[in-house]
Write a protein that holds these residues in place. Structure first.
Motif, PDB file in Angstrom:
ATOM      1  N   GLY A  40       0.820  -1.203   0.000  1.00 23.47           N
ATOM      2  CA  GLY A  40       0.000   0.000   0.000  1.00 23.47           C
ATOM      3  C   GLY A  40       0.853   1.251   0.000  1.00 23.47           C
ATOM      4  N   HIS A  41       0.366   2.266  -0.689  1.00 20.83           N
ATOM      5  CA  HIS A  41       1.075   3.540  -0.787  1.00 20.83           C
ATOM      6  C   HIS A  41       0.205   4.686  -0.298  1.00 20.83           C
ATOM      7  CE1 HIS A  41       4.557   2.032  -3.052  1.00 20.83           C
ATOM      8  NE2 HIS A  41       3.695   1.172  -3.549  1.00 20.83           N
ATOM      9  N   GLY A  42      -0.564   4.449   0.730  1.00 21.93           N
ATOM     10  CA  GLY A  42      -1.414   5.494   1.280  1.00 21.93           C
ATOM     11  C   GLY A  42      -2.856   5.038   1.401  1.00 21.93           C
ATOM     12  N   VAL A  43      -3.610   5.755   2.204  1.00 24.88           N
ATOM     13  CA  VAL A  43      -5.022   5.457   2.402  1.00 24.88           C
ATOM     14  C   VAL A  43      -5.796   6.363   1.441  1.00 24.88           C
ATOM     15  CG1 VAL A  43      -6.889   5.314   4.075  1.00 24.88           C
ATOM     16  CG2 VAL A  43      -4.543   4.878   4.802  1.00 24.88           C
ATOM     17  N   GLU A  80      -9.949  -1.418  -0.642  1.00 26.55           N
ATOM     18  CA  GLU A  80      -8.947  -1.579   0.412  1.00 26.55           C
ATOM     19  C   GLU A  80      -9.234  -2.832   1.231  1.00 26.55           C
ATOM     20  OE1 GLU A  80      -7.618   1.787   3.173  1.00 26.55           O
ATOM     21  OE2 GLU A  80      -8.979   0.595   4.425  1.00 26.55           O
ATOM     22  N   VAL A 119       3.306  -1.834   3.784  1.00 21.16           N
ATOM     23  CA  VAL A 119       2.969  -0.429   3.557  1.00 21.16           C
ATOM     24  C   VAL A 119       4.237   0.407   3.631  1.00 21.16           C
ATOM     25  CG1 VAL A 119       0.588  -0.601   4.367  1.00 21.16           C
ATOM     26  CG2 VAL A 119       2.393  -0.147   6.000  1.00 21.16           C
ATOM     27  N   SER A 149       4.610   3.463   5.298  1.00 24.32           N
ATOM     28  CA  SER A 149       4.782   4.383   6.422  1.00 24.32           C
ATOM     29  C   SER A 149       4.283   3.748   7.721  1.00 24.32           C
ATOM     30  CB  SER A 149       4.027   5.692   6.184  1.00 24.32           C
ATOM     31  OG  SER A 149       2.637   5.481   6.305  1.00 24.32           O
ATOM     32  N   GLN A 187       0.482   4.422   8.199  1.00 29.75           N
ATOM     33  CA  GLN A 187      -0.363   3.489   7.460  1.00 29.75           C
ATOM     34  C   GLN A 187      -0.314   2.099   8.082  1.00 29.75           C
ATOM     35  OE1 GLN A 187       0.569   3.042   3.317  1.00 29.75           O
ATOM     36  NE2 GLN A 187      -1.410   2.164   2.862  1.00 29.75           N
ATOM     37  N   GLN A 188       0.825   1.693   8.579  1.00 35.82           N
ATOM     38  CA  GLN A 188       0.949   0.398   9.245  1.00 35.82           C
ATOM     39  C   GLN A 188       0.034   0.341  10.462  1.00 35.82           C
ATOM     40  OE1 GLN A 188       4.905  -0.518  10.561  1.00 35.82           O
ATOM     41  NE2 GLN A 188       4.368  -2.559  11.206  1.00 35.82           N
ATOM     42  N   TYR A 246      -2.660   2.133  10.967  1.00 41.03           N
ATOM     43  CA  TYR A 246      -4.047   2.155  10.482  1.00 41.03           C
ATOM     44  C   TYR A 246      -4.489   0.754  10.041  1.00 41.03           C
ATOM     45  CZ  TYR A 246      -7.797   2.592   7.094  1.00 41.03           C
ATOM     46  OH  TYR A 246      -8.956   2.401   6.389  1.00 41.03           O
ATOM     47  N   ILE A 247      -3.684   0.073   9.231  1.00 40.64           N
ATOM     48  CA  ILE A 247      -4.049  -1.252   8.732  1.00 40.64           C
ATOM     49  C   ILE A 247      -4.136  -2.252   9.881  1.00 40.64           C
ATOM     50  CG2 ILE A 247      -3.264  -3.178   7.274  1.00 40.64           C
ATOM     51  CD1 ILE A 247      -4.412  -0.870   5.667  1.00 40.64           C
TER      52      ILE A 247
END
Length: 92
Positions: free
Chosen positions: A40-43, A62, A74, A76, A79-80, A82-83
């Motif tokens: 992933g490269h961002g939400v 997603e 991911v 960042s 983001q890590q 968040y996931i």
């Protein structure tokens, strides 16, 4: 385009998908028995300007991507977190 076509070859073991909204590519390969690595490269749904329907489609892609992937990476720490919070996905 050649990498996309090569992922259909029988000698392909792992497919590396570079975005959550490319879940169709990952799903097709998963159904073919390939291992799917999602990066992933961002939400995207949080920053899209496509309205509520666009955000819903991005959120669905997603969720689908995270559920079908064998491994999720991911780019960042934000983001890590968040996931992990949203889907419970842990990194090795």
């Amino acid at each position: 385009m050649s990498a996309f076509l090569q992922s259909f070859e029988k000698n392909t073991d792992i497919v590396h998908v570079h975005s959550f909204h490319s879940f169709v590519v990952g799903l097709l390969r998963r159904l073919m028995g390939r291992k799917v690595l999602l990066q992933g490269h961002g939400v995207v749904w949080k920053r899209t300007k496509r309205g509520i329907r666009g955000r819903m489609i991005y959120r669905l892609s997603e969720w689908t991507s995270v559920m079908i992937a064998h491994t999720v990476k991911v780019v960042s720490n934000v983001q890590q977190a968040y996931i992990f919070k949203k889907y419970g996905v842990k990194w090795s």
